[in-house]
Enzyme design. Structure first.
Site, PDB file in Angstrom:
ATOM      1  N   HIS A  46      -7.547  -0.754   5.922  1.00 32.83           N
ATOM      2  CA  HIS A  46      -7.077  -2.135   6.104  1.00 32.83           C
ATOM      3  C   HIS A  46      -7.202  -2.592   7.554  1.00 32.83           C
ATOM      4  CE1 HIS A  46      -5.679  -2.954   2.054  1.00 32.83           C
ATOM      5  NE2 HIS A  46      -5.108  -1.763   2.005  1.00 32.83           N
TER       6      HIS A  46
ATOM      7  N   SER B 131       0.798  -1.218   0.000  1.00 29.60           N
ATOM      8  CA  SER B 131       0.000   0.000   0.000  1.00 29.60           C
ATOM      9  C   SER B 131       0.837   1.277   0.000  1.00 29.60           C
ATOM     10  CB  SER B 131      -0.917   0.030   1.231  1.00 29.60           C
ATOM     11  OG  SER B 131      -1.791  -1.073   1.230  1.00 29.60           O
TER      12      SER B 131
END
Length: 504
Positions: free
Chosen positions: A434, A336
């Protein structure tokens, strides 16, 4: 809504009713302000606006007729849609203001029922429940029926998604702070959440054989790692790659949220190898080389669906798909970006300079390296030189500076992800996403994205959020309920180093 909440709402309605006339006056002033702000709007336009609303927003059925009233002609809904699409942005603002104010909740009716509910507290349960149901019905905005009817015509759901995008744009630009507009947005979000529940979504795998229109839209919507050309998108849907999207029957040909996955031997620590590595379409995948699934990009495509949970469900569905295809696969992780880290870092450097605490950010040896390379004097001059150096991204071209800054920037980034909070949750939106899903903040990766965008956003650092499937439910509950972040030893070690240096 429980009996307690209805009684509380009833008291609130009664208390606020005496302010209604004042609110009407204020709202009238607001509309006049908009008319003065945009003098190009004519009397004819206002007449057209009022006529279209009068024609298309059906009268609110009585409680007794709530399930018996015939739906309005479909042509009314189409006329409303055509009218809205044909007007300018400034006119849309006034149009939505009028819709939300004139066709919202009937406050007098709701207040009367609230008073009646309080009077019936000594009556039998059946009577109380009936009055509560009437009050609940009276709290429904009149325009809700219009929105529901629009959703049933061809193209209606997409129209409403775009309409909510307009509402959110108006709110974010601070053009209006109308509570009625906020209520319209909330009502529309609630309806969209129902219509786009996970059970109504279809998971599609996108391949090179998918329609060109879908491939083109996925290329256009990609928000994390921009697609450069057709060869690039061909690579991202080819061997050792997977691309999945949620679609909805009411919006054919429109991917709602898109997830790109790389199939790798180990958990990736560099994005360049993923987005630039090329395999021809006729390459056969070697299952023995596929041990991990790396979620390297997830993009929501519809601004009007912001706040409607889609991405977290997409990841969970994709994990099940990949487990079915590769039963031996056990490693699931994101790679990410860290948007916002650079801006936070610049703010931290400025704050430390202002407070004279520069020594806390870097070790003595790290400061000496900065001073030698930049020629700056110790203390504030060296800190300012460092701030300028990082802002120009020139430091990435110096191996010496890259080595010198790695420990400090990794410490600072770990703290930004783990320690900086907003209302108890992770400040970074990607981390928050997340962590809500139950992932573990697993590993920070140095020089993981050396593209100009990666350097500008996060000094080239990326992070893996790892999904240990047997722990995701527990992690998600701990984060959502108690704001507990599950992090690896590497991350916690970097956080501890930052705290030691900063004496936190």
């Amino acid at each position: 809504m429980t009996h307690f909440h209805l009684c509380t709402a009833a008291r609130s309605l009664l208390k606020s009713y005496r302010h209604r006339e004042v609110l009407k006056t204020v709202q009238g002033l607001r509309v006049r302000e908009f008319r003065n702000m945009y003098p190009c709007t004519s009397i004819a336009w206002h007449n057209s606006m009022e006529e279209i609303l009068r024609k298309t927003v059906a009268p609110f059925p009585s409680y007794e007729m709530r399930d018996k009233s015939p739906p309005p002609p479909e042509s009314n809904n189409l006329e409303f849609m055509h009218f809205y699409k044909s007007i300018e942005k400034e006119q849309k603002l006034e149009f939505l203001e009028k819709l939300s104010y004139d066709f919202g909740v009937d406050h007098r009716w709701a207040s009367d029922l609230a008073a009646k509910l309080l009077d019936t507290q000594v009556r039998d349960v059946a009577t109380i429940l009936q009055v509560e149901d009437r009050l609940r019905y009276s709290l429904t905005p009149r325009y809700r029926q219009l929105l529901t009817h629009i959703s049933r015509v061809q193209g209606g759901v997409k129209f409403l998604v775009d309409l909510r995008a307009d509402l959110m744009e108006l709110a974010s630009s601070k053009i209006t702070d109308s509570p009625h507009m906020r209520d319209l947005n909330s009502t529309l979000k609630s309806l969209l959440s129902e219509w786009f529940s996970v059970g109504l979504l279809r998971l599609e795998r996108i391949t090179w054989q998918s329609p060109c229109e879908i491939l083109q839209k996925i290329s256009q919507y990609e928000a994390v790692h921009p697609v450069r050309n057709w060869t690039d998108i061909k690579r991202r849907v080819g061997p050792y790659r997977r691309c999945y999207a949620f679609t909805h029957a009411s919006m054919p040909g429109e991917p709602l949220v898109v997830l790109h996955v790389a199939l790798t031997e180990d958990i990736a620590n560099n994005i360049q190898g993923i987005v630039r590595e090329f395999s021809t379409l006729d390459t056969d995948e070697d299952v023995n080389k596929i041990n991990a699934a790396i979620f390297y990009s997830i993009s929501s495509t519809q601004a009007g669906l912001q706040g409607v949970e889609l991405g977290n469900y997409l990841i969970k569905r994709v994990v099940r798909e990949l487990q079915s295809e590769f039963p031996h696969m056990a490693q699931f992780s994101s790679l990410s970006p860290i948007p916002g880290f650079f801006l936070w870092l610049q703010g931290a450097l400025g704050q430390h300079k202002k407070e004279g605490r520069a020594i806390e950010l870097l070790s003595e040896q790290e400061w000496r390296e900065v001073e030698d390379v930049t020629g700056a004097a110790p203390g504030a001059p060296a800190l300012e030189a460092l701030r300028r150096l990082i802002s120009t991204s020139e430091w990435i071209r110096s191996d010496r500076l890259v080595r010198a800054l790695e420990p400090a920037l990794m410490r600072l980034c770990a703290w930004y992800l783990y320690g900086e909070k907003h209302r108890g949750c992770a400040l970074n939106p990607v981390a928050n996403f997340h962590l809500q899903n139950g992932a573990t903040m697993w590993r920070l990766n140095w020089q993981a994205d050396t593209s100009p965008r990666g350097i500008a956003n996060s000094c080239g650092i990326m992070v893996n959020y790892r999904y240990f499937l047997e722990e995701t439910s527990t992690n998600s509950a701990a984060y959502l309920q108690n704001k507990v972040i599950k992090a690896s030893e590497q991350v916690m070690g970097l956080v501890s180093q930052f705290q030691k240096n900063s004496k936190l």
